[in-house]
Design an enzyme around this catalytic site. Structure first.
Site, short mmCIF file in Angstrom:
data_model
loop_
_atom_site.label_atom_id
_atom_site.label_comp_id
_atom_site.label_asym_id
_atom_site.label_seq_id
_atom_site.Cartn_x
_atom_site.Cartn_y
_atom_site.Cartn_z
N HIS A 368 0.82 -1.22 0.00
CA HIS A 368 0.00 0.00 0.00
C HIS A 368 0.86 1.27 0.00
O HIS A 368 0.34 2.38 -0.23
CB HIS A 368 -0.92 0.00 1.23
CG HIS A 368 -2.23 0.70 0.99
ND1 HIS A 368 -2.43 1.57 -0.07
CD2 HIS A 368 -3.39 0.68 1.68
CE1 HIS A 368 -3.66 2.04 -0.02
NE2 HIS A 368 -4.27 1.52 1.03
N ASP A 372 -2.18 2.43 -4.52
CA ASP A 372 -3.42 2.82 -3.87
C ASP A 372 -4.46 1.72 -4.08
O ASP A 372 -4.33 0.87 -4.98
CB ASP A 372 -3.94 4.14 -4.44
CG ASP A 372 -3.01 5.31 -4.09
OD1 ASP A 372 -2.37 5.24 -3.02
OD2 ASP A 372 -2.94 6.27 -4.89
#
Length: 397
Positions: A368, A372
């Site tokens: 992450h 995204d």
């Protein structure tokens, strides 16, 4: 002065010719290089011992590293005179491993010994079969024996069963298992791991595979599997979303214009992830051949460290073990891993009708920090769409 130099040369030449030949025939062999970043290993098995005659390219020992198990082969023929390591010993690259005398003569009859043993075993088996035939009793009619008189029943003492002893067994972890454990834990500690899921209808791929299997196998001499569809679909999406194929390096993001896909392979010694390089250039047949070669090398324990170096994206197929759903862990230093799972017929809605379809759950675990949620979800959804309609892969739409 000139005469003195000539006489000195003659003396040294005479002394040189008197040196025994065996001083030059003995070779000290060091532990060879076993791959990038590998500096040591453990002797898993010594297949030769001191006094054994070895031929060129014979396997002397197996050395287990934190990545692979490597065959140490003999570069010359001769007799092993010294061994500097035992089973289970730790060895370092460049340090002495064994000494061999290349001038030693090959023992007479060494090549025929194995053949004579095989012949002896075959003769013994034939003799045993003949004896069994001769000893087989012929069926004869005989008068039935007189019925035995019923004996008086004696009280039987109840049997006393002792409880099974609870034991524990402790054994050291192999270098490879230690390395796998360390890498997986490092990935959890370093990456911001998150997993997104998507279901995929496998009907179109299964129909295409069944319809084209014979022609594909006839032309390419290899079977058409499911993995090649997923690799081609992954390549298509990695090219459209290069951020998934990128990686963080310090404070930079490194983008690659090549796609090297690591395929997780279960081997007797642990999980390995050999790499299919330049997948953007490979056809379906090329992918299937490469997968077969890697699987065979994995079964034989011949996957080398070079086979596992690199990789920009990983595909793991837990479905071959019946896994319905899971969350794979990133293969560092990559940014994402695709998890395939078992194909199961489930009820789904198609054209407002409930029908049974072969469905597979797909999982994408991603870092992450670089990806995204939108990037990951879009990647997995489009990959699933390409699998549900393989024409998109061929037409690049």
């Amino acid at each position: 002065m000139r005469q003195f130099a000539i006489s000195l040369f003659k003396v040294s030449q005479t002394q040189f010719t008197q040196i025994p030949k065996f001083y030059f025939s003995k070779k000290l062999v060091n532990v060879p290089t076993m791959g990038d970043s590998i500096t040591e290993g453990d002797v898993k098995e010594l297949q030769k011992k001191v006094g054994d005659y070895v031929n060129q390219d014979d396997v002397i020992a197996l050395i287990e590293t934190d990545k692979v198990t490597i065959d140490i082969r003999c570069a010359d023929s001769g007799v092993i005179t010294q061994m500097f390591a035992a089973d289970g010993a730790k060895v370092e690259v460049g340090k002495p491993f064994y000494e061999i005398d290349t001038s030693a003569a090959k023992p007479a009859g060494a090549t025929a010994a194995s053949e004579t043993k095989k012949e002896q075993k075959q003769e013994v088996k034939q003799e045993q079969k003949q004896e069994q035939k001769q000893e087989a009793p012929a069926v004869q009619k005989s008068t039935p024996p007189p019925a035995a008189k019923p004996s008086e029943k004696k009280p039987v003492a109840p049997s006393v069963t002792t409880p099974t002893q609870r034991t524990e067994k402790r054994e050291p972890m192999s270098r490879m298992r230690q390395r796998i454990a360390q890498r997986l834990k490092d990935a959890q500690n370093t990456y911001a791991l998150l997993t997104t899921f998507q279901e995929c209808d496998m009907s179109a791929v299964m129909e295409a595979r069944e319809a084209m299997q014979k022609d594909f196998q006839k032309k390419h001499n290899v079977k058409l599997g499911f993995s090649s569809f997923f690799i081609k679909a992954a390549v298509k999406q990695l090219q459209e979303q290069p951020i998934v194929n990128a990686v963080i390096d310090g404070t930079d993001i490194v983008y690659r214009n090549y796609i090297d896909i690591s395929m997780a392979v279960a081997t007797p010694t642990g999980l390995m992830v050999p790499v299919l390089r330049n997948c953007e250039r490979l056809s379906f047949a090329d992918i299937e051949r490469t997968l077969i070669d890697l699987a065979e090398k994995g079964r034989q324990g011949k996957i080398s460290a070079d086979d596992m170096v690199g990789g920009t994206f990983t595909i793991s197929n837990g479905g071959v073990f019946g896994s319905l759903m899971g969350t794979p862990i990133i293969n560092a230093p990559q940014s994402a891993i695709l998890g395939m799972h078992a194909i199961v017929n489930r009820p789904v809605v198609r054209n407002d009708q409930i029908v049974a379809r072969p469905m597979m759950y797909l999982a994408l675990t991603y870092d992450h920090r670089i990806l995204d949620g939108k990037d990951a979800a879009t990647f997995l959804k489009r990959l699933s769409t390409s699998i549900e309609d393989p024409r998109r892969i061929l037409l690049d739409v």
